[in-house]
Design a protein around this motif. Structure first.
Motif, PDB file in Angstrom:
ATOM      1  N   GLN A  58       0.874  -1.313  -0.067  1.00 54.47           N
ATOM      2  CA  GLN A  58       0.051  -0.268  -0.102  1.00 54.47           C
ATOM      3  C   GLN A  58       0.811   1.176  -0.057  1.00 54.47           C
ATOM      4  N   LEU A  59       0.616   2.340  -0.959  1.00 49.26           N
ATOM      5  CA  LEU A  59       1.674   3.500  -1.251  1.00 49.26           C
ATOM      6  C   LEU A  59       0.727   4.828  -1.122  1.00 49.26           C
ATOM      7  N   ILE A  60       1.161   5.771  -0.628  1.00 51.43           N
ATOM      8  CA  ILE A  60       0.591   7.068  -0.679  1.00 51.43           C
ATOM      9  C   ILE A  60       1.587   7.976  -1.630  1.00 51.43           C
ATOM     10  N   PHE A  61       0.939   8.498  -2.301  1.00 45.75           N
ATOM     11  CA  PHE A  61       1.904   9.603  -3.225  1.00 45.75           C
ATOM     12  C   PHE A  61       1.368  10.691  -2.871  1.00 45.75           C
ATOM     13  N   VAL A  62       2.089  11.773  -3.303  1.00 44.83           N
ATOM     14  CA  VAL A  62       1.907  13.413  -2.967  1.00 44.83           C
ATOM     15  C   VAL A  62       0.553  13.739  -3.576  1.00 44.83           C
ATOM     16  N   ASP A  63       0.157  13.344  -4.702  1.00 44.02           N
ATOM     17  CA  ASP A  63      -1.003  13.615  -5.631  1.00 44.02           C
ATOM     18  C   ASP A  63      -1.430  12.440  -6.495  1.00 44.02           C
ATOM     19  N   PHE A  64      -2.505  12.514  -7.167  1.00 44.92           N
ATOM     20  CA  PHE A  64      -3.062  11.579  -8.126  1.00 44.92           C
ATOM     21  C   PHE A  64      -2.064  11.610  -9.446  1.00 44.92           C
ATOM     22  N   ILE A  65      -1.488  12.381  -9.900  1.00 45.03           N
ATOM     23  CA  ILE A  65      -0.435  12.640 -10.962  1.00 45.03           C
ATOM     24  C   ILE A  65       0.567  11.715 -10.585  1.00 45.03           C
ATOM     25  N   ALA A  66       1.255  11.890  -9.563  1.00 43.52           N
ATOM     26  CA  ALA A  66       2.434  11.153  -9.049  1.00 43.52           C
ATOM     27  C   ALA A  66       1.891   9.406  -8.890  1.00 43.52           C
ATOM     28  N   ALA A  67       0.842   9.291  -8.462  1.00 47.47           N
ATOM     29  CA  ALA A  67       0.176   8.053  -8.388  1.00 47.47           C
ATOM     30  C   ALA A  67       0.144   7.258  -9.549  1.00 47.47           C
ATOM     31  N   PHE A  68      -0.347   8.074 -10.507  1.00 51.00           N
ATOM     32  CA  PHE A  68      -0.627   7.465 -11.957  1.00 51.00           C
ATOM     33  C   PHE A  68       0.667   7.348 -12.586  1.00 51.00           C
ATOM     34  N   ASP A  69       1.523   8.440 -12.488  1.00 53.00           N
ATOM     35  CA  ASP A  69       2.887   7.911 -13.295  1.00 53.00           C
ATOM     36  C   ASP A  69       3.643   6.583 -12.654  1.00 53.00           C
ATOM     37  N   PHE A  70       3.328   6.472 -11.274  1.00 53.43           N
ATOM     38  CA  PHE A  70       3.759   5.260 -10.868  1.00 53.43           C
ATOM     39  C   PHE A  70       3.211   4.263 -11.543  1.00 53.43           C
ATOM     40  N   MET A  71       2.162   4.162 -11.572  1.00 51.20           N
ATOM     41  CA  MET A  71       1.251   3.033 -12.005  1.00 51.20           C
ATOM     42  C   MET A  71       1.730   2.884 -13.707  1.00 51.20           C
ATOM     43  N   SER A  72       1.875   3.799 -14.258  1.00 52.86           N
ATOM     44  CA  SER A  72       2.131   3.841 -15.739  1.00 52.86           C
ATOM     45  C   SER A  72       3.344   2.960 -15.859  1.00 52.86           C
ATOM     46  N   SER A  73       4.442   3.290 -15.050  1.00 55.25           N
ATOM     47  CA  SER A  73       5.891   2.749 -15.207  1.00 55.25           C
ATOM     48  C   SER A  73       5.752   1.394 -14.745  1.00 55.25           C
ATOM     49  N   VAL A  74       5.120   0.968 -13.833  1.00 55.88           N
ATOM     50  CA  VAL A  74       4.756  -0.472 -13.368  1.00 55.88           C
ATOM     51  C   VAL A  74       3.868  -1.107 -14.574  1.00 55.88           C
ATOM     52  N   ALA A  75       3.017  -0.701 -15.104  1.00 52.14           N
ATOM     53  CA  ALA A  75       2.189  -1.228 -15.988  1.00 52.14           C
ATOM     54  C   ALA A  75       3.111  -1.868 -17.361  1.00 52.14           C
ATOM     55  N   ALA A  76       4.061  -1.058 -17.590  1.00 58.22           N
ATOM     56  CA  ALA A  76       4.914  -1.226 -18.699  1.00 58.22           C
ATOM     57  C   ALA A  76       5.858  -2.335 -18.268  1.00 58.22           C
ATOM     58  N   LEU A  77       6.234  -2.526 -17.015  1.00 59.00           N
ATOM     59  CA  LEU A  77       6.998  -3.489 -16.486  1.00 59.00           C
ATOM     60  C   LEU A  77       6.249  -4.925 -16.599  1.00 59.00           C
ATOM     61  N   ALA A  78       4.994  -4.803 -16.141  1.00 58.75           N
ATOM     62  CA  ALA A  78       3.930  -5.876 -15.836  1.00 58.75           C
ATOM     63  C   ALA A  78       3.782  -6.362 -17.249  1.00 58.75           C
ATOM     64  N   GLU A  79       3.568  -5.682 -17.946  1.00 59.99           N
ATOM     65  CA  GLU A  79       3.033  -6.036 -19.679  1.00 59.99           C
ATOM     66  C   GLU A  79       4.338  -6.661 -20.404  1.00 59.99           C
TER      67      GLU A  79
END
Length: 101
Positions: free
Chosen positions: A31-52
């Motif tokens: 479970q993670l908490i980021f500074v804002d939505f954009i930071a959380a979404f950027d993180f998820m985008s990076s992980v999505a590329a690795l997962a794919e």
């Protein structure tokens, strides 16, 4: 061919090396908490590329600045080395993005 499900002892031993990851409902959980939505979404985008690229996709959710990740290998019926490998890659992304918790 799916990865082989790890024994509970092996999961516990490897989990001890994984930082903030825990075991929840038979899955690796973070479970993670980021500074804002954009930071959380950027993180998820990076992980999505690795997962794919790995062909191994997390169960996850995002609400504003919070991200929850669960890893398990459904074909194996539990946690496999593939889950720990993706968790390690996620930890590397985190080292570069610094969540706000």
């Amino acid at each position: 061919m799916p990865s082989e499900r790890m024994s509970p002892i092996a999961v516990t031993e490897q989990l001890a090396k994984m930082g903030d990851w825990t075991l929840r409902e038979g899955k690796l959980h973070l479970q993670l908490i980021f500074v804002d939505f954009i930071a959380a979404f950027d993180f998820m985008s990076s992980v999505a590329a690795l997962a794919e690229a790995a062909g191994h996709h997390p169960e996850w959710s995002n609400v504003y600045n919070r991200v929850e990740i669960n890893l398990t290998t459904h074909d194996a019926g539990g946690i496999t080395q593939q889950d720990f490998d993706l968790a390690e890659q996620i930890n590397c992304v985190l080292a570069e993005t610094a969540p706000n918790d």
